[in-house]
Scaffold this motif. Sequence first.
Motif, PDB file in Angstrom:
ATOM      1  N   GLU A  41       0.781  -1.252  -0.211  1.00 56.35           N
ATOM      2  CA  GLU A  41       0.128  -0.127   0.092  1.00 56.35           C
ATOM      3  C   GLU A  41       0.977   1.424  -0.013  1.00 56.35           C
ATOM      4  N   ALA A  42       1.981   1.366   0.889  1.00 59.91           N
ATOM      5  CA  ALA A  42       2.625   2.481   0.826  1.00 59.91           C
ATOM      6  C   ALA A  42       3.586   2.356  -0.269  1.00 59.91           C
ATOM      7  N   PHE A  43       4.054   1.263  -0.711  1.00 56.48           N
ATOM      8  CA  PHE A  43       4.876   1.388  -2.251  1.00 56.48           C
ATOM      9  C   PHE A  43       3.826   1.996  -3.404  1.00 56.48           C
ATOM     10  N   GLU A  44       2.458   1.732  -3.397  1.00 53.14           N
ATOM     11  CA  GLU A  44       1.852   2.147  -4.296  1.00 53.14           C
ATOM     12  C   GLU A  44       1.774   3.763  -4.230  1.00 53.14           C
ATOM     13  N   THR A  45       1.612   4.123  -3.027  1.00 57.06           N
ATOM     14  CA  THR A  45       1.245   5.492  -2.877  1.00 57.06           C
ATOM     15  C   THR A  45       2.672   6.436  -3.461  1.00 57.06           C
ATOM     16  N   LEU A  46       3.819   5.888  -2.866  1.00 58.48           N
ATOM     17  CA  LEU A  46       5.244   6.133  -3.312  1.00 58.48           C
ATOM     18  C   LEU A  46       5.380   6.328  -4.987  1.00 58.48           C
ATOM     19  N   THR A  47       5.068   5.232  -5.692  1.00 56.28           N
ATOM     20  CA  THR A  47       5.145   5.215  -6.808  1.00 56.28           C
ATOM     21  C   THR A  47       3.999   6.069  -7.660  1.00 56.28           C
ATOM     22  N   LEU A  48       3.043   6.159  -7.069  1.00 58.58           N
ATOM     23  CA  LEU A  48       2.211   7.231  -8.006  1.00 58.58           C
ATOM     24  C   LEU A  48       2.548   8.612  -7.774  1.00 58.58           C
ATOM     25  N   SER A  49       3.303   9.054  -6.593  1.00 60.11           N
ATOM     26  CA  SER A  49       3.736  10.561  -6.352  1.00 60.11           C
ATOM     27  C   SER A  49       4.677  10.554  -7.456  1.00 60.11           C
ATOM     28  N   VAL A  50       5.415   9.631  -8.071  1.00 55.84           N
ATOM     29  CA  VAL A  50       6.344   9.851  -9.489  1.00 55.84           C
ATOM     30  C   VAL A  50       5.614  10.199 -10.661  1.00 55.84           C
ATOM     31  N   HIS A  51       4.611   9.162 -10.690  1.00 55.24           N
ATOM     32  CA  HIS A  51       3.757   8.947 -12.138  1.00 55.24           C
ATOM     33  C   HIS A  51       2.708  10.396 -12.158  1.00 55.24           C
ATOM     34  N   ALA A  52       2.647  10.733 -11.059  1.00 52.41           N
ATOM     35  CA  ALA A  52       1.574  11.989 -10.853  1.00 52.41           C
ATOM     36  C   ALA A  52       2.623  13.229 -11.514  1.00 52.41           C
ATOM     37  N   LYS A  53       3.745  13.186 -11.221  1.00 52.51           N
ATOM     38  CA  LYS A  53       4.567  14.406 -11.699  1.00 52.51           C
ATOM     39  C   LYS A  53       4.784  14.456 -13.228  1.00 52.51           C
ATOM     40  N   VAL A  54       4.925  13.071 -13.783  1.00 46.06           N
ATOM     41  CA  VAL A  54       5.412  13.019 -15.067  1.00 46.06           C
ATOM     42  C   VAL A  54       4.498  12.851 -16.118  1.00 46.06           C
ATOM     43  N   LEU A  55       3.128  11.907 -15.520  1.00 48.66           N
ATOM     44  CA  LEU A  55       2.031  11.715 -16.522  1.00 48.66           C
ATOM     45  C   LEU A  55       1.530  13.137 -17.384  1.00 48.66           C
ATOM     46  N   PRO A  56       1.006  14.067 -16.509  1.00 48.15           N
ATOM     47  CA  PRO A  56       0.357  15.217 -16.970  1.00 48.15           C
ATOM     48  C   PRO A  56       1.049  15.750 -18.213  1.00 48.15           C
ATOM     49  N   GLU A  57       2.427  15.898 -18.272  1.00 51.44           N
ATOM     50  CA  GLU A  57       3.315  16.308 -19.297  1.00 51.44           C
ATOM     51  C   GLU A  57       3.034  15.553 -20.625  1.00 51.44           C
ATOM     52  N   TYR A  58       2.225  14.442 -20.476  1.00 47.45           N
ATOM     53  CA  TYR A  58       2.017  13.514 -21.854  1.00 47.45           C
ATOM     54  C   TYR A  58       0.509  13.664 -21.970  1.00 47.45           C
ATOM     55  N   GLY A  59      -0.138  14.472 -21.361  1.00 45.39           N
ATOM     56  CA  GLY A  59      -1.613  14.231 -21.567  1.00 45.39           C
ATOM     57  C   GLY A  59      -2.409  13.121 -20.794  1.00 45.39           C
ATOM     58  N   LEU A  60      -1.733  12.607 -19.740  1.00 42.53           N
ATOM     59  CA  LEU A  60      -2.302  11.449 -18.892  1.00 42.53           C
ATOM     60  C   LEU A  60      -2.724  12.265 -17.736  1.00 42.53           C
ATOM     61  N   ALA A  61      -3.594  11.408 -17.167  1.00 44.52           N
ATOM     62  CA  ALA A  61      -4.106  12.038 -15.680  1.00 44.52           C
ATOM     63  C   ALA A  61      -3.289  11.601 -14.545  1.00 44.52           C
ATOM     64  N   ALA A  62      -3.019  12.570 -13.640  1.00 44.52           N
ATOM     65  CA  ALA A  62      -2.085  12.258 -12.624  1.00 44.52           C
ATOM     66  C   ALA A  62      -2.738  11.489 -11.266  1.00 44.52           C
ATOM     67  N   ASP A  63      -2.999  10.228 -11.653  1.00 45.88           N
ATOM     68  CA  ASP A  63      -3.846   9.338 -10.917  1.00 45.88           C
ATOM     69  C   ASP A  63      -3.418   7.722 -11.691  1.00 45.88           C
ATOM     70  N   TRP A  64      -4.376   6.873 -10.784  1.00 43.53           N
ATOM     71  CA  TRP A  64      -4.136   5.482 -11.499  1.00 43.53           C
ATOM     72  C   TRP A  64      -4.680   5.344 -12.712  1.00 43.53           C
ATOM     73  N   ASP A  65      -5.882   6.192 -13.097  1.00 43.99           N
ATOM     74  CA  ASP A  65      -6.185   5.890 -14.289  1.00 43.99           C
ATOM     75  C   ASP A  65      -5.204   6.474 -15.407  1.00 43.99           C
ATOM     76  N   GLY A  66      -4.483   7.312 -14.891  1.00 44.02           N
ATOM     77  CA  GLY A  66      -3.306   7.747 -16.009  1.00 44.02           C
ATOM     78  C   GLY A  66      -2.265   6.702 -15.996  1.00 44.02           C
ATOM     79  N   VAL A  67      -1.736   6.021 -14.754  1.00 44.23           N
ATOM     80  CA  VAL A  67      -1.020   5.024 -14.838  1.00 44.23           C
ATOM     81  C   VAL A  67      -1.610   3.795 -15.915  1.00 44.23           C
ATOM     82  N   ARG A  68      -2.704   3.553 -15.536  1.00 40.61           N
ATOM     83  CA  ARG A  68      -3.399   2.154 -16.315  1.00 40.61           C
ATOM     84  C   ARG A  68      -3.233   2.635 -17.758  1.00 40.61           C
ATOM     85  N   GLU A  69      -3.872   3.992 -18.257  1.00 42.71           N
ATOM     86  CA  GLU A  69      -3.799   4.329 -19.756  1.00 42.71           C
ATOM     87  C   GLU A  69      -2.415   4.126 -20.377  1.00 42.71           C
ATOM     88  N   MET A  70      -1.397   4.785 -19.473  1.00 41.44           N
ATOM     89  CA  MET A  70       0.262   4.525 -19.780  1.00 41.44           C
ATOM     90  C   MET A  70       0.537   3.096 -20.190  1.00 41.44           C
TER      91      MET A  70
END
Length: 122
Positions: A41-70
């Motif tokens: 659970e803590a690992f997911e939160t930590l990794t999402l913090s990285v994805h949330a910073k990077v994904l919006p630059e590529y038009g993806l949501a800064a959440d798990w929906d964005g990670v799933r789309e990526m």
Amino acid sequence: LQRQLRDSFAGDSFQDSLKRLQRKFPERKTKGHSDGAAYFEAFETLTLSVHAKVLPEYGLAADWDGVREMVAKMADALKHPKVKKMQEEINVLMGLPRDATFTPPRKGEDIFMYRPEGDGPV
């Protein structure tokens, strides 16, 4: 996208946080131990913090929906050796086995959502 993720996961901030997390849950690899679920659970939160910073630059949501789309968009690209090698580097930096498949939680499983701007409803 992969380069930015790799650089972010390689950064001192993420690596220090990951090491602290691993020390906090020393029995995380012991089958059935409560450290496993708590670490994940803590690992997911930590990794999402990285994805949330990077994904919006590529038009993806800064959440798990964005990670799933990526992940879905990367499926074909991962057949290319260079892309696959980069993903393996990212896995290792995330503390995962080189050949692991990072799978974000299924839709509806995310109880809490990381909001990097702290703007979530309370």
